[in-house]
Design an enzyme around this catalytic site. Structure first.
Site, PDB file in Angstrom:
ATOM      1  CB  SER A   7      -1.062   0.045   1.273  1.00  0.00           C
ATOM      2  OG  SER A   7      -1.836   1.077   0.964  1.00  0.00           O
ATOM      3  CG  ASP A  31      -3.903   3.959  -1.016  1.00  0.00           C
ATOM      4  OD1 ASP A  31      -4.711   3.590  -2.160  1.00  0.00           O
ATOM      5  OD2 ASP A  31      -4.175   3.062  -0.302  1.00  0.00           O
ATOM      6  CG  ASP A  63      -3.141  -0.704  -2.350  1.00  0.00           C
ATOM      7  OD1 ASP A  63      -3.192   0.343  -1.951  1.00  0.00           O
ATOM      8  OD2 ASP A  63      -3.709  -1.689  -1.739  1.00  0.00           O
ATOM      9  CG  ASP A  96      -6.765   0.004  -1.464  1.00  0.00           C
ATOM     10  OD1 ASP A  96      -5.845   1.051  -1.176  1.00  0.00           O
ATOM     11  OD2 ASP A  96      -6.722  -1.071  -0.375  1.00  0.00           O
TER      12      ASP A  96
END
Length: 456
Positions: free
Chosen positions: A101, A245, A247, A249
């Protein structure tokens, strides 16, 4: 790897996360792949990864470990976490996403799910996966299956984009200028395809995929990381800005003035739209640190608000249990029934674009109706003894007639004009305070009162 097989440092409540290669490496990724298919009982799985330097090799190793157990592996390559959830849902396969992340470049991790993007967390298989991997580290992994599984690649980006766009109609919105800060993360991969052909002028920032994050940390919840976006929105006279962010999501929104829009306001706005799409009926989940605005807006639009603990495993479990149509967290995670109850910041962003483009006013005016109170934001304090601090707060407020206390997640104290929640971090010696009130003076007074007790 260390001789004493203890993986508790890297297997967390919801995912695997640690420094590569110091805490974990390809050999361990292979064991995780074998353990994952044993615990899920899968005949086939789907695997994807982000842009971190270590991600491709780790993801391939996980696939090798699964294929050695006789399981067929579909590799979707570079993707956002919600694109992996899409593949898990659309293909009906358990999945594994290699990402850490917004953590720094030396970290990597695995977010795992069962078929249909159902979460794999501490209580839903992750503990068993850890225990198997620990045992195999000490005793050696089981021998390969008589017939190994196949490994094939598949492109899912265009299907993912088409699915999202089938859920939000943007064809008739007025033209909008939107600045997107991908933070060198996976938004740079997904946004061009999702936005293609829409009446949007896209101003891209940091779309180059670079897992060393050369411009800023890919965590838009930290105000320092959206400064570039805020400035660019003002310079471009854009209608809004979006920050993803690492990743991709989670999605964070700033208005045409460059001012951050509270994730609670986004939750309320999307909840109103999803309720309208469902005939003014449905359950909407919100965690207990979202603004009072969220349950109010849900009720005003005919829906039923349900309050949960903080954390995506709790939200996803409650979504499934209650058949909720939508859920939002104050951390900018947004969950949709039409997306297998999984979280997708991209779908929330499309809702914001549709709402803004469907009326003539600026975003600041549109979201004002969804931002009715004054919040403190989350304030962390390092404490020697979390429980002793909570007990001191309980003692200070517990015998007052004008407040109610509840223990759903930490301690929440609610009065007529204000509320606050204090909850312990699971991983650090911290207490997290969130406070909200009808006006700034009241919020400041309550916030400072509670902080004085915590930090005494």
């Amino acid at each position: 790897m260390a001789a004493a097989a203890d993986l508790s440092q890297i297997v967390k409540a919801y995912d695997v996360r640690g420094v590569v290669p110091d805490q974990w490496d390809e050999a361990l990724a292979e064991l995780f792949g074998a353990a994952f298919v044993q615990v899920t009982g899968a005949a086939a799985i789907v695997v994807g990864h982000d842009m971190r330097p270590s991600s491709p090799a780790l993801s391939r190793a996980f696939g090798r470990g699964a294929a050695a157990r006789g399981v067929d592996v579909t590799e979707i390559g570079l993707c956002s976490t919600d694109q992996l959830y899409y593949a898990s849902g659309a293909l009906g396969l358990p999945g594994a996403m290699f990402t850490a992340s917004h953590n720094p470049a030396q970290y990597n991790g695995i977010k795992m799910c069962r078929a249909g993007a159902a979460p794999v967390g501490q209580d839903t298989g992750l503990t068993e996966i850890r225990e198997l991997a620990e045992r195999w580290l000490q005793e050696g992994a089981p021998g390969p299956a008589a017939t190994p599984g196949t490994v094939t690649t598949r492109e899912t980006l265009s299907d993912y984009a088409a699915h999202l766009r089938s859920l939000v109609d943007l064809t008739s919105v007025r033209p909008l200028k939107v600045v997107v800060d991908a933070g060198n993360g996976m938004g740079g991969h997904t946004v061009p395809t999702v936005f293609e052909g829409l009446p949007l002028t896209l101003v891209p920032m940091y779309f180059e995929l670079d897992g060393t994050f050369p411009n800023h940390e890919a965590n838009p919840l930290d105000p320092a990381n959206i400064v570039d976006l805020q400035r660019r929105v003002r310079e471009e006279s854009a209608d809004l800005g979006l920050a993803f962010d690492g990743d991709a999501d989670r999605c964070f929104v700033v208005d045409e003035r460059g001012e951050p829009v509270s994730p609670s306001a986004i939750t309320a706005l999307v909840a109103a739209r999803e309720l309208a799409r469902n005939g003014g009926k449905g359950t909407v989940i919100h965690n207990l640190i979202t603004s009072w605005t969220v349950p109010e807006v849900v009720r005003e639009n005919g829906g039923t608000p349900v309050r949960t603990r903080v954390g995506h495993s709790f939200i996803k479990a409650e979504m499934a249990r209650s058949g909720a149509i939508f859920g939002g967290e104050h951390s900018a995670h947004y969950y949709f029934k039409d997306f297998w109850n999984a979280d997708t910041g991209m779908l929330a962003a499309l809702h914001v674009l549709a709402a803004l483009g469907g009326q003539p006013g600026p975003l600041s005016a549109l979201v004002a109706q969804y931002d009715r109170y004054t919040g403190s934001g989350e304030i962390n304090s390092t404490v020697a003894d979390q429980q002793a601090s909570l007990a001191a707060i309980r003692a200070a407020y517990g015998d007052r007639d004008d407040v109610t206390l509840d223990d759903l997640d930490g301690l929440t104290v609610t009065a007529a004009d204000w509320w606050f929640n204090v909850r312990p971090s699971n991983t650090e010696p911290l207490l997290r305070l969130n406070a909200e009130a009808r006006d700034d003076a009241t919020m400041t007074k309550i916030r400072d009162e509670v902080l004085a007790i915590i930090r005494a």
